[in-house]
Each structure stands twice: as C-alpha cells, then as structure tokens.
Design a protein around this motif. Sequence first.
Motif, PDB file in Angstrom:
ATOM      1  N   ALA A 140       0.832  -1.209   0.000  1.00 31.18           N
ATOM      2  CA  ALA A 140       0.000   0.000   0.000  1.00 31.18           C
ATOM      3  C   ALA A 140       0.865   1.257   0.000  1.00 31.18           C
ATOM      4  N   ALA A 141       1.944   1.247   0.820  1.00 27.48           N
ATOM      5  CA  ALA A 141       2.831   2.410   0.862  1.00 27.48           C
ATOM      6  C   ALA A 141       3.515   2.620  -0.477  1.00 27.48           C
ATOM      7  N   ARG A 142       3.924   1.513  -1.101  1.00 29.42           N
ATOM      8  CA  ARG A 142       4.573   1.618  -2.395  1.00 29.42           C
ATOM      9  C   ARG A 142       3.609   2.181  -3.440  1.00 29.42           C
ATOM     10  N   SER A 143       2.344   1.769  -3.367  1.00 32.37           N
ATOM     11  CA  SER A 143       1.345   2.274  -4.307  1.00 32.37           C
ATOM     12  C   SER A 143       1.140   3.770  -4.133  1.00 32.37           C
ATOM     13  N   LEU A 144       1.141   4.231  -2.879  1.00 39.30           N
ATOM     14  CA  LEU A 144       0.973   5.665  -2.640  1.00 39.30           C
ATOM     15  C   LEU A 144       2.121   6.464  -3.233  1.00 39.30           C
ATOM     16  N   ARG A 145       3.359   5.951  -3.087  1.00 39.34           N
ATOM     17  CA  ARG A 145       4.506   6.666  -3.633  1.00 39.34           C
ATOM     18  C   ARG A 145       4.467   6.691  -5.154  1.00 39.34           C
ATOM     19  N   ALA A 146       4.066   5.557  -5.754  1.00 37.25           N
ATOM     20  CA  ALA A 146       4.082   5.468  -7.219  1.00 37.25           C
ATOM     21  C   ALA A 146       2.878   6.128  -7.859  1.00 37.25           C
ATOM     22  N   GLY A 147       1.808   6.305  -7.076  1.00 35.96           N
ATOM     23  CA  GLY A 147       0.583   6.860  -7.645  1.00 35.96           C
ATOM     24  C   GLY A 147      -0.329   5.795  -8.213  1.00 35.96           C
ATOM     25  N   HIS A 148       0.086   4.527  -8.184  1.00 40.35           N
ATOM     26  CA  HIS A 148      -0.756   3.423  -8.642  1.00 40.35           C
ATOM     27  C   HIS A 148      -0.214   2.135  -8.051  1.00 40.35           C
ATOM     28  N   SER A 149      -1.058   1.105  -8.040  1.00 47.58           N
ATOM     29  CA  SER A 149      -0.629  -0.178  -7.491  1.00 47.58           C
ATOM     30  C   SER A 149       0.211  -0.921  -8.520  1.00 47.58           C
ATOM     31  N   ARG A 150       0.706  -2.103  -8.117  1.00 41.65           N
ATOM     32  CA  ARG A 150       1.415  -2.979  -9.050  1.00 41.65           C
ATOM     33  C   ARG A 150       0.635  -4.289  -9.194  1.00 41.65           C
TER      34      ARG A 150
END
Length: 349
Positions: A74-84
């Motif tokens: 979830a944190a990574r998605s927030l930084r990237a602006g989208h999920s993986r």
Amino acid sequence: MPYVMVQIPNPPAPAPPAPTGSVPTSADVARLAGVSRATVSYVLNNARAVRISEPTRRRVREAARELGYVPHAAARSLRAGHSRMVLMPAPAFPVGPLYSRFINELQAALSLLDYTVVQHGTVGVHDDEAARAWAELRPVAVLVPGSGLGPRGVEVLKRSGARAVVTLGPETVEGAHALLMDHDVVGYSAGAHLFDRGRRRIGVVVPGEPGLDTFSAPRLAGVRAAVRGTDATVTELPLAHDEEAAARLAARWRDLGLDAVFTYNDEYAMLLMRALQDEGVRIPEETAVVGADDLMLGRLLRPRLSTVHLELPSGQELADLVDRAVRDPSAAPEAHKVLGARVIRRDST
C-alpha cells in the motif's frame, strides 16, 4: 573577554535493533546493510532508473531476508501513484492444463517486471457489473478472459485507476487492448484434416458444461466452414463430461452413421474413445477421432490421438503488452490475433 563554556553533546548512540516480534522496517534493513533507506527502496522495488552496484544489491537483499522484511504494497502504491497489482478475474468456465500453463507463464513474466498477479472470483456478477467489483481492488491492470466485458465496464475500470485493460477473447472491446482468440480456426483445422482423410460424415462434440460455449460454438462453426460446399455433413453431438453420457452416445453411434468426430478437446476425446471402443467401434477404421490442445494424455491413448495443436501467445508477450500499457496509458489500444492452430496427425485418423 569572558569565556563561555559550551557543552558539546555526545554523538547519538546507534539505534537498537528492532525488538523481537516487531514488524521489521526498511530502516532496519538499511541499518543492517549499511545503506540509506532510499537505496533499500530502489533495490527491493527493482527501480531501473537508479544504478546500484551488484554487491550493494546483494547486501540489501540478504539483510531483508535475514530480518524477514517485505515491502509494504500500500505504501509503495501511494509513492508510485498506482498499485502494481494485475487482476485476472477467474474464468467462469472449466480450465484445462493448457490454460493453466499459460497463466503460470504470465505470472512468472509479470513478477520479473515487479507486478503481482491476483486471480479474483466474482460469483453472482456478470459482464459490466463485474467490473465494479474488480475496480474496488484498484488494480493497475485487468486481464479479462472470455467475452462479456463491454465499453462501460472498461470505463469503470479506467476511472478507478486501471491503466491497462486487456481482453482475451474473440472480438475487440472499445477502449481495451485485445488479444484476439477466435476458436473457429481450431474447428476449421480439424474439419479440413478429416475431410482430407476422406471422411464425409463428421460429428462434432459440443460440451454441456456451462461457459464452454464461448469456445465450442466457434469450433463447431469452424468445422462447418471447412466442409462448406462439399458433400460432407456435420452433426452436432451434445455431450456431458461423464462416463455414462459417453456410453449412451457410443451405444447409438452406428445408428448415427458417422465416420469421424472432432471431440472439442483431448479430454473429451479420451472420454468418447474409451466408450466407443467398449462398444466395439474400431478407431480409425470405422470412426476417425481428432481432439485439440495436444495434451500428453493423447500420446498415451491407444490408438494415439490426432489433435489440433493450439499456438497461444507466450506469457512474456502478454506481460510486455501490460507493461507498455501501464507505462503509457494514453496510447491507442492494441489488437493482436494470437491464436494459431495446426493438426498433429497420429494413429486415430
């Protein structure tokens, strides 16, 4: 001039390791590996734009393994602006070994590109209604097998943040990338092969399982197209996938007057061939048999089964399409014909 005594604080002691039982963080990994938290993030998220030496990468990965650390999605998605997350709705039809192998290849290829494939069931919802259930998970891409998704469903997914919607079916859908898999070529190949072998009264097995009509209808149409304008006839043979149903069909086989059968796939071929042989029908002398999918079991049957080999896209090809679409969501949708077919002749024809 008076002197002013200034007390210089002692340097801060290193932070103690995370207490046993606590959730390890990227700071813990950075401390153990002797690198910055940014470096940990670059390494564990497979960032391509940053050059990091291989020894440093190994040190970070070893520290993460030692601590049991995994990145927070979830944190990574927030930084990237989208999920993986790449969402693949579970098909509403029985899948065989061929499809399962394709999905495994796709998942492995997407994992190397730092995506996670999630299969999701949507029991009780259909067509565009299902798109709303998929959108709740906020995937970055959605791969939709079969048919049913329409332009409205594509729009729902894109508004929820999906950068790529890819359909795997017989036709394109507005706004979505498409891998076109029209199964009439499978039936056409089987019908043409049987006709070339001198067979003129051809039966075509149509499975009774729900959802398989997406594949069986075009395969039946393909056989009919292969012999259109000739003296050959095509007889539709509904068949459930159980021994009793196969035995009932075999018991009236000679009354049907058929000299060949395309069994939809190799699994139905195994079912029907055994029932025909129990009735004393000789294969291929009285009835030629062709399956599809080129499964190993076809080579183990006696007589060895002739089959239609399906040429599907590789998992890597589809993974690359997904990755291109995620990186450039404004690009025009791509459409590729990806299903090829060729007959492998063995003893049953």
